[in-house]
Design a protein around this motif. Structure first.
Motif, PDB file in Angstrom:
ATOM      1  N   GLY A   1       0.805  -1.217   0.000  1.00 56.50           N
ATOM      2  CA  GLY A   1       0.000   0.000   0.000  1.00 56.50           C
ATOM      3  C   GLY A   1       0.835   1.262   0.000  1.00 56.50           C
ATOM      4  O   GLY A   1       2.068   1.226   0.037  1.00 56.50           O
ATOM      5  N   PHE A   2       0.140   2.409  -0.060  1.00 50.07           N
ATOM      6  CA  PHE A   2       0.796   3.713  -0.137  1.00 50.07           C
ATOM      7  C   PHE A   2       0.251   4.635   0.940  1.00 50.07           C
ATOM      8  O   PHE A   2      -0.886   4.491   1.391  1.00 50.07           O
ATOM      9  N   GLU A   3       1.066   5.589   1.325  1.00 52.83           N
ATOM     10  CA  GLU A   3       0.635   6.542   2.354  1.00 52.83           C
ATOM     11  C   GLU A   3      -0.329   7.580   1.798  1.00 52.83           C
ATOM     12  O   GLU A   3      -1.258   7.997   2.471  1.00 52.83           O
ATOM     13  N   ASP A   4      -0.096   8.018   0.559  1.00 53.10           N
ATOM     14  CA  ASP A   4      -0.985   9.014  -0.038  1.00 53.10           C
ATOM     15  C   ASP A   4      -0.960   8.875  -1.557  1.00 53.10           C
ATOM     16  O   ASP A   4      -0.197   8.101  -2.125  1.00 53.10           O
ATOM     17  N   VAL A   5      -1.814   9.651  -2.206  1.00 55.37           N
ATOM     18  CA  VAL A   5      -1.937   9.594  -3.662  1.00 55.37           C
ATOM     19  C   VAL A   5      -0.649  10.040  -4.341  1.00 55.37           C
ATOM     20  O   VAL A   5      -0.252   9.498  -5.380  1.00 55.37           O
ATOM     21  N   GLU A   6       0.028  11.031  -3.755  1.00 58.14           N
ATOM     22  CA  GLU A   6       1.264  11.543  -4.353  1.00 58.14           C
ATOM     23  C   GLU A   6       2.307  10.437  -4.495  1.00 58.14           C
ATOM     24  O   GLU A   6       3.018  10.360  -5.496  1.00 58.14           O
ATOM     25  N   GLU A   7       2.382   9.558  -3.498  1.00 57.11           N
ATOM     26  CA  GLU A   7       3.334   8.449  -3.555  1.00 57.11           C
ATOM     27  C   GLU A   7       2.995   7.493  -4.698  1.00 57.11           C
ATOM     28  O   GLU A   7       3.868   6.994  -5.394  1.00 57.11           O
ATOM     29  N   LYS A   8       1.691   7.274  -4.917  1.00 58.96           N
ATOM     30  CA  LYS A   8       1.254   6.415  -6.021  1.00 58.96           C
ATOM     31  C   LYS A   8       1.623   7.034  -7.363  1.00 58.96           C
ATOM     32  O   LYS A   8       2.072   6.346  -8.284  1.00 58.96           O
TER      33      LYS A   8
ATOM     34  N   PRO B   1     -23.024   6.129  -6.949  1.00 60.18           N
ATOM     35  CA  PRO B   1     -21.656   5.704  -6.650  1.00 60.18           C
ATOM     36  C   PRO B   1     -21.597   4.816  -5.423  1.00 60.18           C
ATOM     37  O   PRO B   1     -22.363   4.976  -4.488  1.00 60.18           O
ATOM     38  N   VAL B   2     -20.674   3.870  -5.460  1.00 60.74           N
ATOM     39  CA  VAL B   2     -20.466   2.976  -4.325  1.00 60.74           C
ATOM     40  C   VAL B   2     -19.832   3.755  -3.179  1.00 60.74           C
ATOM     41  O   VAL B   2     -19.165   4.754  -3.388  1.00 60.74           O
ATOM     42  N   ALA B   3     -20.077   3.313  -1.944  1.00 60.30           N
ATOM     43  CA  ALA B   3     -19.516   4.000  -0.772  1.00 60.30           C
ATOM     44  C   ALA B   3     -17.996   4.021  -0.836  1.00 60.30           C
ATOM     45  O   ALA B   3     -17.362   3.053  -1.210  1.00 60.30           O
ATOM     46  N   LYS B   4     -17.426   5.157  -0.480  1.00 62.63           N
ATOM     47  CA  LYS B   4     -15.967   5.310  -0.543  1.00 62.63           C
ATOM     48  C   LYS B   4     -15.292   4.485   0.538  1.00 62.63           C
ATOM     49  O   LYS B   4     -15.710   4.507   1.686  1.00 62.63           O
ATOM     50  N   ARG B   5     -14.241   3.761   0.152  1.00 59.78           N
ATOM     51  CA  ARG B   5     -13.515   2.937   1.118  1.00 59.78           C
ATOM     52  C   ARG B   5     -12.214   3.627   1.509  1.00 59.78           C
ATOM     53  O   ARG B   5     -11.432   3.999   0.654  1.00 59.78           O
ATOM     54  N   ALA B   6     -12.001   3.813   2.795  1.00 59.00           N
ATOM     55  CA  ALA B   6     -10.793   4.485   3.283  1.00 59.00           C
ATOM     56  C   ALA B   6      -9.651   3.490   3.364  1.00 59.00           C
ATOM     57  O   ALA B   6      -9.278   3.019   4.420  1.00 59.00           O
ATOM     58  N   LYS B   7      -9.115   3.123   2.205  1.00 59.02           N
ATOM     59  CA  LYS B   7      -8.002   2.184   2.169  1.00 59.02           C
ATOM     60  C   LYS B   7      -6.828   2.837   1.452  1.00 59.02           C
ATOM     61  O   LYS B   7      -6.996   3.749   0.660  1.00 59.02           O
ATOM     62  N   THR B   8      -5.635   2.307   1.680  1.00 61.18           N
ATOM     63  CA  THR B   8      -4.445   2.902   1.071  1.00 61.18           C
ATOM     64  C   THR B   8      -4.011   2.167  -0.183  1.00 61.18           C
ATOM     65  O   THR B   8      -3.139   2.627  -0.897  1.00 61.18           O
ATOM     66  N   GLU B   9      -4.607   1.004  -0.474  1.00 60.39           N
ATOM     67  CA  GLU B   9      -4.195   0.278  -1.663  1.00 60.39           C
ATOM     68  C   GLU B   9      -4.656   1.019  -2.914  1.00 60.39           C
ATOM     69  O   GLU B   9      -5.479   1.919  -2.869  1.00 60.39           O
ATOM     70  N   VAL B  10      -4.114   0.586  -4.060  1.00 63.12           N
ATOM     71  CA  VAL B  10      -4.572   1.150  -5.328  1.00 63.12           C
ATOM     72  C   VAL B  10      -5.911   0.499  -5.628  1.00 63.12           C
ATOM     73  O   VAL B  10      -5.970  -0.641  -6.031  1.00 63.12           O
ATOM     74  N   THR B  11      -6.999   1.203  -5.415  1.00 55.90           N
ATOM     75  CA  THR B  11      -8.324   0.651  -5.672  1.00 55.90           C
ATOM     76  C   THR B  11      -8.989   1.434  -6.785  1.00 55.90           C
ATOM     77  O   THR B  11      -8.573   2.530  -7.148  1.00 55.90           O
ATOM     78  N   ALA B  12     -10.073   0.834  -7.330  1.00 47.98           N
ATOM     79  CA  ALA B  12     -10.804   1.506  -8.401  1.00 47.98           C
ATOM     80  C   ALA B  12     -11.413   2.806  -7.907  1.00 47.98           C
ATOM     81  O   ALA B  12     -11.593   3.742  -8.663  1.00 47.98           O
ATOM     82  N   ILE B  13     -11.734   2.874  -6.618  1.00 50.27           N
ATOM     83  CA  ILE B  13     -12.416   4.050  -6.085  1.00 50.27           C
ATOM     84  C   ILE B  13     -11.506   5.270  -6.097  1.00 50.27           C
ATOM     85  O   ILE B  13     -11.820   6.278  -6.696  1.00 50.27           O
TER      86      ILE B  13
END
Length: 671
Positions: free
Chosen positions: A63-70, A168-180
C-alpha cells in the motif's frame, strides 16, 4: 447452534480470504517461476526487468501513504517502459503492474502510450495481456476527458426507472490502489484542456477502430472486452474495473452516469445499427462473447437513446429469442422429391397419416410445453435478464407476453431460467400483467420452496408489495405452502417460525437452531410492509422473547426489526408491545454485532418511558455492556453513565436533544 447462526458471516469471510489468498498465490507463484527461468506468460523479458516489476507488485501490495506516492511510483514505472511499451505490456507480470498504475501517470506518459498503442491497435486488441492495458487506457481516458463536472446528479439520473442504479459505491478508506480512489484522482486532478482533448480523441479513435473491424472482433475474447468498455464510455456509463478482477454484480449495480459529447453518442449508435443488419444477428445471443456485447449495448442505449433501445430490443426478441430449438428428429427429416406415382399414393394415404398424427398429439402429455430457444442457452438467458432490466414499458410487455405467458410455472422450476422469472418479477410494473403472472405462479409456491428456488417466491412477494396487488392471496399461498393454514389454530401460530426458515410446519418444528434463511427474512420484511400485515404482526408478538432474541442476533434476522418498526401499516401499540416484549434481553442483544443494531432501532422509535427502561436495564449490567465492543458503543451513544449518575439529568438531556433536532428540521423554513 452458534456455528449455524454465524454461517453466512463465515461464508463472507471465506470469500474475502479466498480473494486475498489468490492474490498472494499469484505473487508467490510468479517468484517461484522466476527461479526456473520462466518470467511470466506472454512476451519474454529479461531477469532484471522481471525482478523490477515483481518488486513493484510487492510495493503495491503493502500500500501507499498518499496519492502523491502512487503518482510518483506510476511515473517512475512508466519511464522504465520507454520504447518498449508494447513488448512489456504483452507480458503477464508487467501487464498487471501497468494496468494497476496507469490511472496515476501524468499526462506525458499516458499520451506516449496513446501514440504507441494507436499504431498497433490490431495486434494489441487480440493480445491476451496487452489488451487489458488498452482496455484500462480507454477507461482512464474517458474519466480524464470528462472530469467531475460531467458527472450527473444521481437524483436526476436514470436511476430507478428500470432498476438500474447509477449511484456511486460507498468510498472505502483504504491505502491500496483501488478503483475508487483511482476514479477520484482522474476526475479531480487538474489536467490541462489539451490533455483532456487528447483523451477524448483517444476514446473516439479506439471506438471507431473497433467499429470498423467489427467482423474481426465480435467473437474475439480479448477485443470483445475492449469493445464493451468503449461502448459504455461512449454512453457515459462508468463501471470501475480493478486489475485482474472480474466485475461482478456489485460493480454492475454501482455504475455512474456522465454527460458525454454528441459525437460519442453518434459513434455508439452505429454499433447496434450495423450489428442488426448482419445475417448472423439471430445467433448472437447464443454465443458467450457476442451475447455479452449485445447486453452492454442495451445498457448503453438505456442511458442515451431509449427509442433506439426499443427498436434494437424488439429486433433481438423477434429475430433471435422467439426461435424454437429443433429436436433431433426434426433435424433428421429430409424433403424428398416425389414422382407422379408417389404423389398419388401420398394423396391416398394423406387421410390415414393425418389421423395418426392427431392420435399422437392426443397421447402427448398436456403439460409438455415447447420453450423458445432463448431458454435453452445460459448466455441468452443472461441477455434476456439484462433486457428485462433496461426495457421500457412497451418492450417489457412484449418480452413478457411473447416469452413468459403460459410458461412461468415451468420456467420458475428450471435451474437455468428461474433467475429470468425473478428479473421479470423485479421489473414488472403494470398491475394487470402482474396479476396474470401471480395467477400462474401462486399454485406452485410450495414446490418452488421444496426444490430450493426460494428467490422466485421472494421476488413474487416483493412484487406484491411494489405493485400493491394480490397481497392477501400471497399470504394465504405462503400459509398453504408451509402447512400453517388459518383453519388450524395451533399451526397458524408457527407461521413466522416457518417463514424465517422457509420450511414446512413438520420440518420447522424440529429445527431449534438460530438459522434464519435470507429469502425467508426478506419475505417477512415485505409482508410487514403490506397494507394489512396484522396476521404476521400477531405471530411475531406471540413468539417467545428467547426465540426472538435468537433470531434478531443473526445478520438476516436483525433486519426484520427495521421492517416491523418502520412499516407505516403497523400501529403504535404494536410497536410498543414489540419493544416491551424484549425487556430483560436488552443486554443480550446490545453485546452482539447484529443485536446492537436492533437495540438502536428500538431506541429510535421508543417512547420516552420505554427509552428510560432500555437504558436502566443496560445500566444495571454495565460491566457486561462494557465488556463487548458493540456494547461500549451503545454505552456511549445512549449516555448510560449519565443515567447512572442522575436519571433526571439524563431525561433533561434527552429533551434538549429532541428540541435541537426539531430546530434543525425547521431551520430552513424559519429562515
Amino acid at each position: 447452534m452458534e456455528t449455524e447462526i454465524n454461517g453466512s458471516a463465515m461464508d463472507n469471510n471465506k470469500r474475502r480470504q479466498k480473494k486475498k489468498k489468490k492474490n498472494s498465490r499469484f505473487l508467490r507463484n510468479a517468484k517461484g517461476f522466476a527461479k526456473q527461468g520462466i518470467y511470466g506468460r506472454g512476451t519474454h523479458i529479461d531477469d532484471d526487468q522481471y525482478n523490477y516489476f515483481i518488486n513493484i507488485l510487492d510495493a503495491m501490495k503493502t500500500g501507499f501513504e498518499d496519492v502523491e506516492e502512487k503518482v510518483n511510483m506510476a511515473n517512475n514505472v512508466f519511464d522504465q517502459t520507454n520504447e518498449q511499451e508494447i513488448h512489456l505490456a504483452s507480458n503477464q507480470i508487467v501487464c498487471k503492474v501497468l494496468e494497476s498504475l496507469i490511472g496515476f501517470v501524468d499526462a506525458e506518459n499516458l499520451e506516449r502510450f496513446f501514440s504507441v498503442f494507436a499504431e498497433n491497435f490490431r495486434p494489441i486488441c487480440s493480445d491476451r495481456f496487452a489488451s487489458h492495458v488498452l482496455q484500462k487506457m480507454v477507461e482512464i481516458a474517458f474519466l480524464r476527458a470528462l472530469g467531475k463536472d460531467k458527472l450527473k446528479n444521481p437524483a436526476d439520473g436514470d436511476d430507478d426507472a428500470n432498476g438500474i442504479s447509477y449511484t456511486p459505491v460507498a468510498k472505502r478508506a483504504k491505502t491500496e490502489v483501488t478503483a475508487i480512489n483511482e476514479e477520484l484522482y482522474n476526475l479531480e486532478a487538474d489536467f490541462n484542456s489539451e490533455h483532456r482533448l487528447r483523451c477524448s480523441q483517444f476514446v473516439e479513435r479506439v471506438s471507431k477502430f473497433l467499429l470498423n473491424n467489427l467482423e474481426d472482433f465480435v467473437w474475439d475474447s480479448c477485443a470483445n472486452h475492449i469493445m464493451r468498455t468503449s461502448i459504455l464510455s461512449l454512453a457515459g456509463v462508468h463501471v470501475a474495473k480493478v486489475a485482474f478482477e472480474k466485475g461482478g454484480a456489485d460493480m454492475a449495480k454501482n455504475r455512474k452516469l456522465y454527460t458525454v459529447p454528441d459525437e460519442w453518442v453518434d459513434v455508439l449508435k452505429e454499433f447496434p445499427q450495423r450489428l442488426e443488419m448482419w445475417p448472423q444477428f439471430p445467433d448472437f445471443p447464443y454465443q458467450e462473447h457476442s451475447s455479452a456485447l449485445i447486453g452492454i449495448i442495451c445498457i448503453a442505449l438505456r442511458a442515451t437513446d431509449k427509442q433506439l433501445l426499443k427498436h434494437f430490443g424488439k429486433k433481438i426478441l423477434m429475430n433471435a429469442f422467439l426461435k424454437v430449438e429443433q429436436s433431433e428428429e426434426e433435424k433428421k427429416k429430409k424433403i424428398e422429391i416425389l414422382d407422379d406415382e408417389d404423389e398419388k399414393s401420398a394423396e391416398n394415404n394423406s387421410d390415414t397419416i393425418a389421423e395418426e398424427e392427431a392420435n399422437e398429439k392426443r397421447e402427448e402429455p398436456i403439460n409438455k410445453i415447447q420453450l423458445p430457444k432463448v431458454f435453452e442457452y445460459q448466455s441468452a438467458v443472461i441477455l434476456l435478464e439484462t433486457l428485462l432490466t433496461v426495457a421500457g414499458p412497451k418492450l417489457f410487455t412484449q418480452l413478457y407476453a411473447m416469452l413468459f405467458t403460459g410458461r412461468l410455472a415451468l420456467l420458475a422450476k428450471e435451474p437455468l431460467t428461474n433467475f429470468a422469472v425473478q428479473k421479470l418479477l423485479q421489473n414488472i410494473k403494470e398491475k394487470d400483467d402482474f396479476e396474470n403472472v401471480f395467477s400462474e405462479l401462486v399454485n406452485d409456491v410450495e414446490e418452488l420452496l421444496k426444490i430450493g428456488h426460494t428467490g422466485v417466491v421472494e421476488a413474487l412477494t416483493a412484487a406484491c408489495l411494489r405493485v400493491g396487488a394480490k397481497q392477501a392471496q400471497c399470504i394465504v399461498s405462503l400459509q398453504t405452502a408451509l402447512h400453517t393454514p388459518a383453519s388450524d389454530k395451533v399451526k397458524v401460530k408457527c407461521f413466522f417460525h416457518c417463514m424465517i426458515k422457509l420450511k414446512p410446519y413438520e420440518v420447522a418444528q424440529a429445527d431449534n437452531s438460530g438459522f434464519v434463511h435470507l429469502h425467508g427474512s426478506l419475505i417477512v420484511q415485505h409482508i410487514l410492509r403490506f397494507n394489512k400485515p396484522i396476521f404476521l404482526v400477531n405471530c411475531i408478538l406471540e413468539t417467545p422473547p428467547e426465540q426472538l432474541v435468537s433470531i434478531f442476533n443473526t445478520p438476516n434476522g436483525s433486519h426484520i426489526v427495521d421492517a416491523f418498526l418502520q412499516s407505516k401499516y403497523i400501529g403504535e401499540k404494536s410497536r410498543e408491545k414489540f419493544i416491551r416484549n424484549l425487556e430483560g434481553f436488552y443486554v443480550d442483544l446490545a453485546t452482539t454485532k447484529f443485536g446492537s443494531r436492533v437495540i438502536e432501532s428500538c431506541f429510535a422509535v421508543a417512547q420516552e418511558s420505554q427509552k428510560s427502561r432500555i437504558v436502566k436495564e443496560l445500566a444495571d449490567k454495565v460491566n457486561m455492556l462494557k465488556g463487548s465492543p458493540f456494547g461500549r458503543l451503545l454505552y456511549n451513544k445512549f449516555r448510560v453513565e449519565t443515567y447512572r449518575l442522575s436519571a433526571t439529568q439524563w431525561k433533561a438531556s434527552l429533551h434538549a436533544n429532541k428540541e435541537h433536532k426539531v430546530d434543525k428540521l425547521f431551520k430552513d423554513i424559519i429562515n
